[in-house]
Design a protein around this motif. Structure first.
Motif, mmCIF file in Angstrom:
data_model
loop_
_atom_site.group_PDB
_atom_site.id
_atom_site.type_symbol
_atom_site.label_atom_id
_atom_site.label_comp_id
_atom_site.label_asym_id
_atom_site.label_seq_id
_atom_site.Cartn_x
_atom_site.Cartn_y
_atom_site.Cartn_z
ATOM 1 N N THR B 96 7.057 4.457 -2.173
ATOM 2 C CA THR B 96 6.347 3.189 -2.283
ATOM 3 C C THR B 96 7.282 2.021 -2.006
ATOM 4 O O THR B 96 8.424 2.022 -2.450
ATOM 5 C CB THR B 96 5.689 3.020 -3.675
ATOM 6 O OG1 THR B 96 5.120 1.703 -3.735
ATOM 7 C CG2 THR B 96 6.684 3.197 -4.798
ATOM 8 N N PRO B 97 6.792 1.019 -1.284
ATOM 9 C CA PRO B 97 7.599 -0.195 -1.141
ATOM 10 C C PRO B 97 7.505 -1.005 -2.424
ATOM 11 O O PRO B 97 6.891 -0.570 -3.395
ATOM 12 C CB PRO B 97 6.924 -0.914 0.032
ATOM 13 C CG PRO B 97 5.501 -0.495 -0.040
ATOM 14 C CD PRO B 97 5.511 0.914 -0.588
ATOM 15 N N GLY B 114 11.563 3.188 -0.227
ATOM 16 C CA GLY B 114 11.512 2.692 -1.599
ATOM 17 C C GLY B 114 12.785 3.017 -2.346
ATOM 18 O O GLY B 114 13.823 3.318 -1.741
#
Lengths: 266, 436
Positions: B96-97, B114
């Motif tokens: 996930t960013p 991420g």
């Protein structure tokens, strides 16, 4: 789906249900209908989508299944073709083994300028939003009033546009005004026989229907509208403004004298 | 109508078309945009292109297989929804960013990374199949086996190989929806690089926050945050439901995030954490998405907007190069609320994917007359060091500089040419950097 539910999101609505509701949604592939269908799916309801595009319906039903619906199916139904209503609702009823809730979000929309310049389009919109919607509701009512329906509920999306005749929505508003009155009468006539009729009056909500229109203050999002409408369905609230602030806005607009309504542009 | 990226500069005169039917609206437009979280001009149409398609309403889950974790969804499905739908069931995105307000399509286009990049790579490593509308109008399915060149060029290809319509992604099992976080103050930049390296062996997620305004002996001081998903016995019994965001309903005056305010904020943040490592159980959103708590935090920089600059400096000589880079930034005295430092792992499959083994640094720079000069100066340094920049952030890099730092560019442009000889699919960024 074989999912662990060790941690679950807070249940939506005021009532935590033990039994999955059997819900039919006409217009559930898009906008507020999509958001509401998803919310019902996420709490495990049984949902049957009605619409005219089988590919879109199938994809939306898959979406509802993945989000937790205990059943998600669809049947073809075109709001433009009233003779198909009975067959579509019969199919839905068969799929769900009865119907508890019917939601109608489908409708036509066009700007005032488009409708003034195109008589065919105007006729189509007037017929679809008023005549055909009522014909559909009548067939739905028959299903809902059969034995076996639990808290039978007819939830129809009208609009704040029906609350006062206004410049930008002369025709659209007229159809919604008629629809709102029909729903009000229906509630008066059948409340004693257990039918719950819910008239939803959305204000400006950001959906593909309103894409490209200038956004007024107090614009709402479909997900927030869905939460409010589902609560109303669970409680049987007859009239729901969404977002709620539109109840206040429309109360003021209804009080404005004609002289002012002639001058302002909303 | 003015359309901008998240940094609100530059702005182009164009409008989004939004529809549930992404396939229909991508037929005659040059670009598709997701939630508009690319900072610069990556998701903006080129000058003269009046419309872009917007994917967020195309957000259906088409299939999920709980045996394999494979999620097949439309490109507009967002991480915000993924969190709500899948985290309660024990699944989450493998990568996930730093914001959950991104679409799957946008994540693929930027090949986002991420806090776990050192272990799990970019999102592209977990994508198994894509469906694209390519320039000639056809809808093409690609994967590692099927049209592999197109697939690899699309991972990190900034949406320029075709409109991303559907994404198949393998979700990861998480033992609980809570996160065990360890925080620790780091006194200077050398210590930071060492600690990132040692922490990477121990923790699946690591990230550092740097006080970009500290100088001299405390240059590069900051806070190291490490995390992992909590085991069931460590987790709280409740689900960490997402809290609603606090909106910023209007633009703050541009001068509000001035150097003094930023210095105070940075100093306060630094001293909030104890010098010794401290463990706590935290909500995933506070660990993964701290800035999402404020709705439109980009408005904090005022009407003029800001740019974000992110580069990666390669492993060889990284101690010296990161220090030198930090000195360039500190020397300019431009306020940065947040500078983020992170060690990157191996380069991924994406033809133009950003990370390479080394240290990545990201920072906000309020936009003004000298921002271009600062970016040019940082770019020259990055080129000398053999590093590169992240296109999802970029707004100001010059075409020659990008070419100099990107030996893979020709390979990417070959694939793009093969699928789009007329350059129908383009963005403001592609015209700026590649000329088409």
């Amino acid at each position: 789906m074989g999912c662990r539910r060790t941690h679950s999101q807070r249940p939506v609505g005021s009532v935590v249900r033990m039994v999955a509701r059997r819900t039919v949604v006409l217009g559930g592939t898009k906008g507020m209908g999509r958001a509401l269908s998803r919310l019902m799916a996420s709490r495990g309801d049984r949902v049957c989508l009605l619409g005219r595009d089988a590919v879109e319906l199938a994809k939306s039903a898959d979406d509802l299944t993945a989000r937790g619906a205990s059943h998600a199916g669809f049947a073809l139904c075109d709001l433009d073709v009233p003779r198909g209503f009975a067959g579509a609702l019969a199919k839905a009823s068969q799929q769900l083994s009865g119907i508890d809730v019917v939601v109608v979000t489908a409708a036509a929309f066009a700007t005032q300028a488009q409708l003034e310049s195109d008589r065919d389009r105007l006729q189509y919109l007037l017929g679809l939003n008023f005549t055909n919607t009522i014909l559909f509701c009548e067939t739905a009512r028959e299903h809902l009033m059969q034995a076996g329906s639990v808290n039978p509920t007819l939830c129809v999306f009208s609009s704040v546009a029906g609350d006062r005749g206004r410049k930008p929505v002369v025709f659209y508003g007229a159809t919604k005004a008629g629809l709102s009155r029909y729903l009000e009468g229906l509630d008066h006539r059948f409340a004693s026989r257990g039918l719950r009729v819910i008239c939803v009056k959305p204000g400006f909500v950001r959906t593909s229907m309103t894409d490209g229109l200038p956004e007024p203050p107090f614009a709402g999002d479909p997900d927030a509208v869905a939460v409010r409408v589902l609560t109303a369905i669970d409680r049987g609230t007859p009239v729901v403004y969404a977002p709620p602030v539109w109840a206040l806005i429309m109360a003021v607009i209804r009080l404005l004298p004609r002289a002012i309504m002639r001058r302002v542009d909303f | 109508m003015a359309l901008t990226g998240w940094g609100r500069v530059p702005s182009v005169d164009a409008r989004e078309i939004r529809s549930e039917n992404l396939t229909a609206i991508t037929e005659h437009v040059p670009l598709t945009r997701g939630l508009g979280r690319a900072y610069g001009d990556a998701a903006l149409p080129a000058r003269g292109d009046p419309v872009v398609a917007a994917s967020p309403l195309a957000d259906r889950i088409l299939a999920f297989d709980a045996a394999t974790g494979l999620l097949h969804a439309e490109a507009g499905f967002s991480l915000n929804q993924l969190y709500r739908v899948f985290l309660p069931r024990g699944w989450f995105t493998p990568v996930t960013p730093g914001t959950r307000f991104v679409t799957l399509g946008g994540m693929v286009a930027a090949d986002v990374h991420g806090k776990n990049h050192h272990r799990d790579g970019c999102i592209g490593e977990h994508v198994t199949q894509l469906s694209l509308r390519v320039a000639d109008g056809r809808i093409v399915t690609c994967s590692r086996e099927q049209e592999p060149d197109l697939f690899r060029a699309t991972l990190g290809g900034m949406g320029l190989t075709g409109h991303i319509l559907e994404v198949t992604l393998r979700l990861a099992r998480v033992p609980s929806p809570w996160i065990v976080r360890e925080s620790e103050r780091i006194p200077d930049i050398d210590a930071f690089i060492d600690r990132l390296k040692t922490a990477a062996r121990q923790w699946p997620m690591t990230v550092g926050w740097i006080d970009g305004r500290a100088r001299g002996g405390s240059l590069g001081r900051g806070v190291l945050l490490c995390g992992r998903w909590a085991e069931p016995h460590e987790a709280a019994r409740t689900f960490p439901a997402l809290r609603s965001t606090v909106p910023v309903p209007f633009d703050l005056p541009a001068g509000m995030l001035n150097p003094t305010v930023v210095r105070l904020f940075n100093t306060a943040y630094y001293h909030r954490f104890s010098a010794a490592p401290r463990r706590s159980l935290v909500r995933p959103e506070s660990f993964l998405y701290p800035l999402d708590a404020i709705g439109s935090w980009n408005r904090g920089y005022g009407r003029r907007g800001f740019v974000q600059y992110q580069c990666v400096l390669p492993e060889a000589g990284v101690r010296g190069s990161v220090r030198a880079f930090m000195e360039i930034v500190a020397g300019h005295g431009r306020a940065s609320f947040l500078s983020v430092i992170k060690d990157c792992g191996e380069q991924g499959a994406g033809t133009l994917s950003f990370p390479l083994p080394g240290i990545s640094i990201a920072m906000d720079i309020p936009y003004d007359r000298v921002t271009q000069t600062l970016v040019d100066q940082m770019n020259r340094f990055v080129i000398e060091q053999g590093g590169r920049i992240y296109l999802a952030k970029d707004a100001l890099t010059r075409a020659d500089d990008f070419r100099a730092m990107e030996p893979r560019l020709n390979r990417f442009l070959e694939v793009r040419r093969a699928w789009d000889a007329d350059g129908r699919i383009r963005s403001a960024q592609s015209v700026r950097l590649f000329g088409w």
